[in-house]
Design a protein around this motif. Structure first.
Motif, PDB file in Angstrom:
ATOM      1  N   LEU A  98     -54.168  42.939  86.388  1.00  0.00           N
ATOM      2  CA  LEU A  98     -54.771  42.706  84.947  1.00  0.00           C
ATOM      3  C   LEU A  98     -54.554  41.227  84.720  1.00  0.00           C
ATOM      4  O   LEU A  98     -55.353  40.430  84.291  1.00  0.00           O
ATOM      5  CB  LEU A  98     -54.847  43.744  83.854  1.00  0.00           C
ATOM      6  N   HIS A  99     -53.248  40.905  84.556  1.00  0.00           N
ATOM      7  CA  HIS A  99     -52.772  39.536  84.159  1.00  0.00           C
ATOM      8  C   HIS A  99     -52.654  38.604  84.804  1.00  0.00           C
ATOM      9  O   HIS A  99     -52.575  38.831  86.167  1.00  0.00           O
ATOM     10  CB  HIS A  99     -51.458  39.873  83.198  1.00  0.00           C
ATOM     11  N   LYS A 100     -52.568  37.516  84.593  1.00  0.00           N
ATOM     12  CA  LYS A 100     -52.717  36.464  85.213  1.00  0.00           C
ATOM     13  C   LYS A 100     -51.400  35.328  84.552  1.00  0.00           C
ATOM     14  O   LYS A 100     -50.948  35.688  83.678  1.00  0.00           O
ATOM     15  CB  LYS A 100     -53.769  35.294  85.333  1.00  0.00           C
ATOM     16  N   GLY A 105     -46.909  34.043  82.232  1.00  0.00           N
ATOM     17  CA  GLY A 105     -45.729  33.368  82.986  1.00  0.00           C
ATOM     18  C   GLY A 105     -45.843  33.794  84.416  1.00  0.00           C
ATOM     19  O   GLY A 105     -46.201  34.851  84.746  1.00  0.00           O
ATOM     20  N   ASP A 106     -45.183  32.958  85.278  1.00  0.00           N
ATOM     21  CA  ASP A 106     -45.113  33.450  86.785  1.00  0.00           C
ATOM     22  C   ASP A 106     -44.013  34.342  87.135  1.00  0.00           C
ATOM     23  O   ASP A 106     -44.258  35.409  87.732  1.00  0.00           O
ATOM     24  CB  ASP A 106     -44.953  32.233  87.620  1.00  0.00           C
ATOM     25  N   GLU A 107     -42.911  34.531  86.551  1.00  0.00           N
ATOM     26  CA  GLU A 107     -41.788  35.161  86.907  1.00  0.00           C
ATOM     27  C   GLU A 107     -42.073  36.757  86.381  1.00  0.00           C
ATOM     28  O   GLU A 107     -41.667  37.474  87.227  1.00  0.00           O
ATOM     29  CB  GLU A 107     -40.592  34.573  86.274  1.00  0.00           C
ATOM     30  N   PRO A 108     -42.628  36.948  85.293  1.00  0.00           N
ATOM     31  CA  PRO A 108     -43.011  38.317  85.080  1.00  0.00           C
ATOM     32  C   PRO A 108     -43.833  39.251  86.108  1.00  0.00           C
ATOM     33  O   PRO A 108     -43.848  40.415  86.315  1.00  0.00           O
ATOM     34  CB  PRO A 108     -43.577  38.226  83.700  1.00  0.00           C
ATOM     35  N   LEU A 109     -44.671  38.454  86.800  1.00  0.00           N
ATOM     36  CA  LEU A 109     -45.616  38.921  87.823  1.00  0.00           C
ATOM     37  C   LEU A 109     -44.768  39.180  88.793  1.00  0.00           C
ATOM     38  O   LEU A 109     -45.119  40.264  89.414  1.00  0.00           O
ATOM     39  CB  LEU A 109     -46.797  37.891  88.155  1.00  0.00           C
ATOM     40  N   LEU A 110     -43.895  38.568  89.388  1.00  0.00           N
ATOM     41  CA  LEU A 110     -43.152  38.854  90.487  1.00  0.00           C
ATOM     42  C   LEU A 110     -42.114  39.970  90.019  1.00  0.00           C
ATOM     43  O   LEU A 110     -42.057  41.072  90.733  1.00  0.00           O
ATOM     44  CB  LEU A 110     -42.017  37.736  90.778  1.00  0.00           C
ATOM     45  N   LEU A 111     -41.401  40.057  88.901  1.00  0.00           N
ATOM     46  CA  LEU A 111     -40.672  41.158  88.273  1.00  0.00           C
ATOM     47  C   LEU A 111     -41.442  42.704  88.387  1.00  0.00           C
ATOM     48  O   LEU A 111     -41.164  43.569  88.688  1.00  0.00           O
ATOM     49  CB  LEU A 111     -40.052  41.045  86.943  1.00  0.00           C
ATOM     50  N   ALA A 112     -42.610  42.430  87.811  1.00  0.00           N
ATOM     51  CA  ALA A 112     -43.571  43.609  87.663  1.00  0.00           C
ATOM     52  C   ALA A 112     -43.912  44.360  88.884  1.00  0.00           C
ATOM     53  O   ALA A 112     -44.278  45.407  88.757  1.00  0.00           O
ATOM     54  CB  ALA A 112     -44.754  43.214  86.862  1.00  0.00           C
ATOM     55  N   ARG A 113     -43.707  43.447  90.020  1.00  0.00           N
ATOM     56  CA  ARG A 113     -44.200  44.101  91.071  1.00  0.00           C
ATOM     57  C   ARG A 113     -42.731  45.281  91.394  1.00  0.00           C
ATOM     58  O   ARG A 113     -43.108  46.300  92.505  1.00  0.00           O
ATOM     59  CB  ARG A 113     -43.998  43.235  92.518  1.00  0.00           C
ATOM     60  N   ARG A 114     -41.675  45.178  91.079  1.00  0.00           N
ATOM     61  CA  ARG A 114     -40.561  45.835  91.325  1.00  0.00           C
ATOM     62  C   ARG A 114     -40.208  46.847  90.259  1.00  0.00           C
ATOM     63  O   ARG A 114     -39.764  48.069  90.534  1.00  0.00           O
ATOM     64  CB  ARG A 114     -39.286  44.993  91.454  1.00  0.00           C
ATOM     65  N   ALA A 115     -40.694  46.807  89.088  1.00  0.00           N
ATOM     66  CA  ALA A 115     -40.204  47.831  88.023  1.00  0.00           C
ATOM     67  C   ALA A 115     -41.010  47.248  86.762  1.00  0.00           C
ATOM     68  O   ALA A 115     -41.373  45.985  86.669  1.00  0.00           O
ATOM     69  CB  ALA A 115     -38.771  47.472  87.640  1.00  0.00           C
ATOM     70  N   PRO A 116     -41.107  48.272  85.935  1.00  0.00           N
ATOM     71  CA  PRO A 116     -41.853  47.834  84.664  1.00  0.00           C
ATOM     72  C   PRO A 116     -41.438  46.802  83.864  1.00  0.00           C
ATOM     73  O   PRO A 116     -40.208  46.426  83.702  1.00  0.00           O
ATOM     74  CB  PRO A 116     -41.860  49.081  83.776  1.00  0.00           C
ATOM     75  N   THR A 117     -42.279  45.855  83.524  1.00  0.00           N
ATOM     76  CA  THR A 117     -41.820  44.406  83.022  1.00  0.00           C
ATOM     77  C   THR A 117     -42.274  44.259  81.684  1.00  0.00           C
ATOM     78  O   THR A 117     -43.450  44.328  81.582  1.00  0.00           O
ATOM     79  CB  THR A 117     -42.336  43.219  84.106  1.00  0.00           C
ATOM     80  N   PHE A 118     -41.778  43.711  80.720  1.00  0.00           N
ATOM     81  CA  PHE A 118     -42.167  43.471  79.370  1.00  0.00           C
ATOM     82  C   PHE A 118     -41.665  42.198  79.022  1.00  0.00           C
ATOM     83  O   PHE A 118     -40.764  41.758  78.842  1.00  0.00           O
ATOM     84  CB  PHE A 118     -41.502  44.369  78.458  1.00  0.00           C
ATOM     85  N   ILE A 119     -42.684  41.320  78.206  1.00  0.00           N
ATOM     86  CA  ILE A 119     -42.574  40.062  77.875  1.00  0.00           C
ATOM     87  C   ILE A 119     -42.884  40.072  76.182  1.00  0.00           C
ATOM     88  O   ILE A 119     -43.389  40.886  75.784  1.00  0.00           O
ATOM     89  CB  ILE A 119     -43.438  39.172  78.514  1.00  0.00           C
ATOM     90  N   GLY A 120     -42.022  38.965  75.656  1.00  0.00           N
ATOM     91  CA  GLY A 120     -42.563  38.677  74.419  1.00  0.00           C
ATOM     92  C   GLY A 120     -41.394  37.614  73.875  1.00  0.00           C
ATOM     93  O   GLY A 120     -40.301  37.654  74.331  1.00  0.00           O
ATOM     94  N   VAL A 121     -42.004  36.674  72.982  1.00  0.00           N
ATOM     95  CA  VAL A 121     -40.993  35.798  72.324  1.00  0.00           C
ATOM     96  C   VAL A 121     -39.859  36.352  71.821  1.00  0.00           C
ATOM     97  O   VAL A 121     -38.762  36.097  71.642  1.00  0.00           O
ATOM     98  CB  VAL A 121     -41.687  34.907  71.491  1.00  0.00           C
TER      99      VAL A 121
END
Length: 334
Positions: A98-100, A105-121
């Motif tokens: 869903l997300h771009k 950001g780019d790194e979270p998309l790479l991380l999310a391929r491996r395990a659940p990933t959560f972002i936020g300031v």
């Protein structure tokens, strides 16, 4: 942005001493902010993968390698990231379908391929969202200087070829705070690659009783590039590191086009890269992180994403058993 040339320890410039008073103020502000913040302790272990300097040092490959190691011992993980370079500011679970990169950001998309990933300031809010999924352990990609979460284990990643740069604090150099203070924030160092530039940090770490582990970055997915001239491009802290890795792997690199870290490519830049490759009869190559920033883009961005081969960087510890024993002992201690 590109790291200024005078941040490197290999150049001589009058700017670092001139900027030293401003750097002292930056250092005091950073240390004060950390000391005046009470970190929140979570019910699960928190592992932070950070670095001492501004810019890339290999934090994301290290975070992925530690996640693989922890998961191989039967523990589930989730990643926390600020989502640097993305427009989203609220706590969010990253969805690779869903997300771009423009949003997350780019790194979270790479991380999310491996395990659940959560972002936020707000790292605390992102962590609480992550806890709803029931992970055994949280891994922070970056955040050594973020004081809002109590860390079970903090490791600092250092590029052996770059080290601490010129040894000055921002803006006189790349350090995020004075080295002695930052050493007190971490429990171990991970030295990536070969070189002597990291020796001062290693010596200081040993003096503080911190273990230092060696690791190497291995690049893969190079089959399509073998035997052809290659035009590489990368938007990262030190693009030359990527270009040198391709050369070392035997790729026939005719040119390397550097861009700033987390650079959002424009249609015109994509057209220029495509035209340069066509003119040279060369294949295009970029980092996996750059490639996810191109995905979903229309026009020339989409064509560039299709034509550019994403090169994958994977971290390999020189002593994986020793690293696993150290990391798991810290996790089990909580």
């Amino acid at each position: 942005m590109h790291a200024p040339d005078f941040w490197s320890g290999n150049t001589q410039s009058l700017l670092p001493p001139v900027l030293a008073p401003v750097a002292l103020l930056f250092d005091i502000a950073t240390r004060t902010r950390i000391r005046l913040t009470t970190p929140e302790r979570l019910p699960v272990p928190v592992i932070c993968v950070g670095n001492f300097v501004a810019g890339g040092a290999g934090k994301t490959p290290t975070a992925l390698a530690l996640a693989d190691m922890i998961q191989s011992h039967g523990l589930s993980t989730a990643f926390l990231s600020r989502g640097y370079g993305g427009s989203n500011r609220q706590p969010l679970k990253v969805d690779t379908e869903l997300h771009k990169a423009a949003a997350t950001g780019d790194e979270p998309l790479l991380l999310a391929r491996r395990a659940p990933t959560f972002i936020g300031v707000d790292r605390r809010a992102a962590a609480k969202l992550a806890l709803e999924t029931g992970p055994d352990c949280l891994i922070m990609d970056d955040g050594l200087q973020n004081p809002h979460l109590a860390k079970t284990l903090s490791v600092a990643v250092i590029d052996a070829a770059y080290g601490l740069g010129n040894g000055y604090v921002i803006p006189a150099g790349p350090l995020r705070a004075a080295l002695p203070f930052q050493l007190r924030l971490c429990h171990a160092l991970i030295i990536l690659g070969d070189g002597k530039a990291a020796d001062p940090a290693v010596e200081a770490a040993v003096h503080h009783g911190l273990p230092c582990f060696q690791a190497q970055i291995e690049i893969s997915n190079l089959d399509e590039l073998q035997g052809e001239p290659v035009l590489a491009f990368a938007g990262m802290g030190r693009p030359q590191k990527f270009f040198s890795s391709l050369n070392a792997a035997g790729i026939r690199l005719i040119a390397g086009k550097p861009f700033p870290d987390h650079h959002p490519y424009s249609q015109q830049e994509a057209l220029n890269l495509l035209a340069a490759a066509d003119k040279a009869g060369a294949q295009l190559a970029t980092t996996e992180k750059d490639h996810v920033r191109l995905r979903g883009g229309g026009g020339a961005l989409g064509e560039l994403a299709v034509r550019a081969v994403p090169v994958t960087a994977k971290l390999r510890f020189n002593s994986p058993d020793a690293v696993a024993d150290f990391v798991l002992s810290r996790i089990r201690r909580q």
